[in-house]
Motif scaffolding. Structure first.
Motif, short mmCIF file in Angstrom:
data_model
loop_
_atom_site.label_atom_id
_atom_site.label_comp_id
_atom_site.label_asym_id
_atom_site.label_seq_id
_atom_site.Cartn_x
_atom_site.Cartn_y
_atom_site.Cartn_z
N GLN A 8 -28.95 -22.30 -28.76
CA GLN A 8 -30.35 -22.65 -28.95
C GLN A 8 -31.11 -22.77 -27.62
OE1 GLN A 8 -30.87 -26.55 -30.67
NE2 GLN A 8 -29.19 -27.43 -29.49
N TRP A 9 -30.35 -22.90 -26.51
CA TRP A 9 -30.99 -23.00 -25.19
C TRP A 9 -31.24 -21.63 -24.57
CZ3 TRP A 9 -32.81 -27.38 -22.98
CH2 TRP A 9 -32.44 -28.59 -23.56
N ARG B 13 -20.56 -25.55 -34.33
CA ARG B 13 -21.41 -26.58 -33.71
C ARG B 13 -21.55 -26.36 -32.21
NH1 ARG B 13 -22.45 -31.24 -36.70
NH2 ARG B 13 -21.49 -31.29 -38.76
N ILE B 14 -20.44 -26.06 -31.55
CA ILE B 14 -20.48 -25.86 -30.10
C ILE B 14 -21.29 -24.61 -29.76
CG2 ILE B 14 -19.07 -25.27 -28.08
CD1 ILE B 14 -16.91 -27.13 -29.19
N TRP C 247 -23.78 -23.10 -31.50
CA TRP C 247 -25.21 -23.24 -31.72
C TRP C 247 -25.83 -24.28 -30.79
CZ3 TRP C 247 -27.48 -19.43 -33.67
CH2 TRP C 247 -26.90 -18.67 -34.67
N THR C 248 -25.06 -25.25 -30.32
CA THR C 248 -25.56 -26.22 -29.36
C THR C 248 -26.04 -25.52 -28.09
OG1 THR C 248 -24.14 -28.01 -30.17
CG2 THR C 248 -24.95 -28.20 -27.90
#
Length: 235
Positions: A43-44, A36-37, A39-40
């Protein structure tokens, strides 16, 4: 200084729990948290976020690594200046030598004792965005073996010594900089979150208390002080 058994055992137990939470099949969901961390932030990393890409790239260069060491040097100097002892410069040189020796021993033991390793998330996920494909700045966004987070471990060792020897404000800033200076490696995908806050932190919690919560650190510091006091230039 006597052995602070409560603190030593408390820190060691916390480090052991961290290791078990990661090693046991039904432990804490480190894998899900890592994904989760990653891909958070991943994606930027796109060509549309040019300014963000450049800033993130700069935060993962050798120059920023040097700046991190410079920050630690400033905090070390501040702690020394705030020390009211008349022989503070020799005392803090002793602390510095002790800290460097401790960091070196922990690094060597860690490299030899830990046989497990895994690639960084940018190498683990085939479809992950790579910052090096977007920016021209020479930066680091991957590693063939990112476990444990060695950069984070060195920051934690420094913070541990500041918590033991420095005033509260300087020690607090040292802990804050562990979070700030270790974050870029995680944000770019060169380290998993668990590489730093499970791997490096568990090593620090298991190893450092045997130096800082026992007479070892103080004894080594005083030994270096005595050696420095015998030098002609120190008189």
């Amino acid at each position: 200084m006597k052995v602070q058994w409560k603190r030593l055992l408390g820190f060691n137990l916390t480090g052991l729990i961290l290791l078990l939470s990661w090693a046991l099949p039904h432990g804490l969901p480190w894998t899900d948290l890592d994904d989760r961390i990653f891909w958070t932030f991943n994606q930027w990393i796109t060509p549309d976020n040019g300014l963000w890409d450049d800033v993130l790239a700069l935060l993962n260069t050798r120059f920023f690594d040097a700046a991190s060491f410079a920050v630690m040097g400033v905090l070390f100097s501040v702690a020394m200046r705030r020390d009211p002892r008349p022989d503070r410069w020799r005392r803090w040189l002793g602390i510095g030598v002790t800290m460097l020796l401790t960091a070196g021993v922990i690094a060597v033991v860690t490299n030899k004792a830990i046989t497990y390793g895994h690639p960084s998330p940018t190498r683990f996920f085939a479809h992950a965005a790579h910052l090096t494909d977007i920016v021209s700045i020479p930066t680091k966004d991957s590693a063939s073996n990112s476990f444990p987070g060695d950069h984070g471990l060195m920051l934690m060792i420094f913070a541990g010594f500041m918590l033991r020897f420095a005033d509260r404000r300087t020690a607090g800033w040292s802990v804050a900089f562990v979070l700030l200076l270790s974050a870029p490696r995680i944000m770019v995908g060169a380290h998993w979150f668990s590489d730093v806050y499970m791997g490096a932190l568990s090593i620090a919690l298991l190893a450092l208390p045997w130096v800082l919560c026992t007479p070892v650190a103080g004894g080594m510091t005083r030994f270096v002080q005595r050696c420095l006091s015998r030098l002609p230039l120190a008189r």
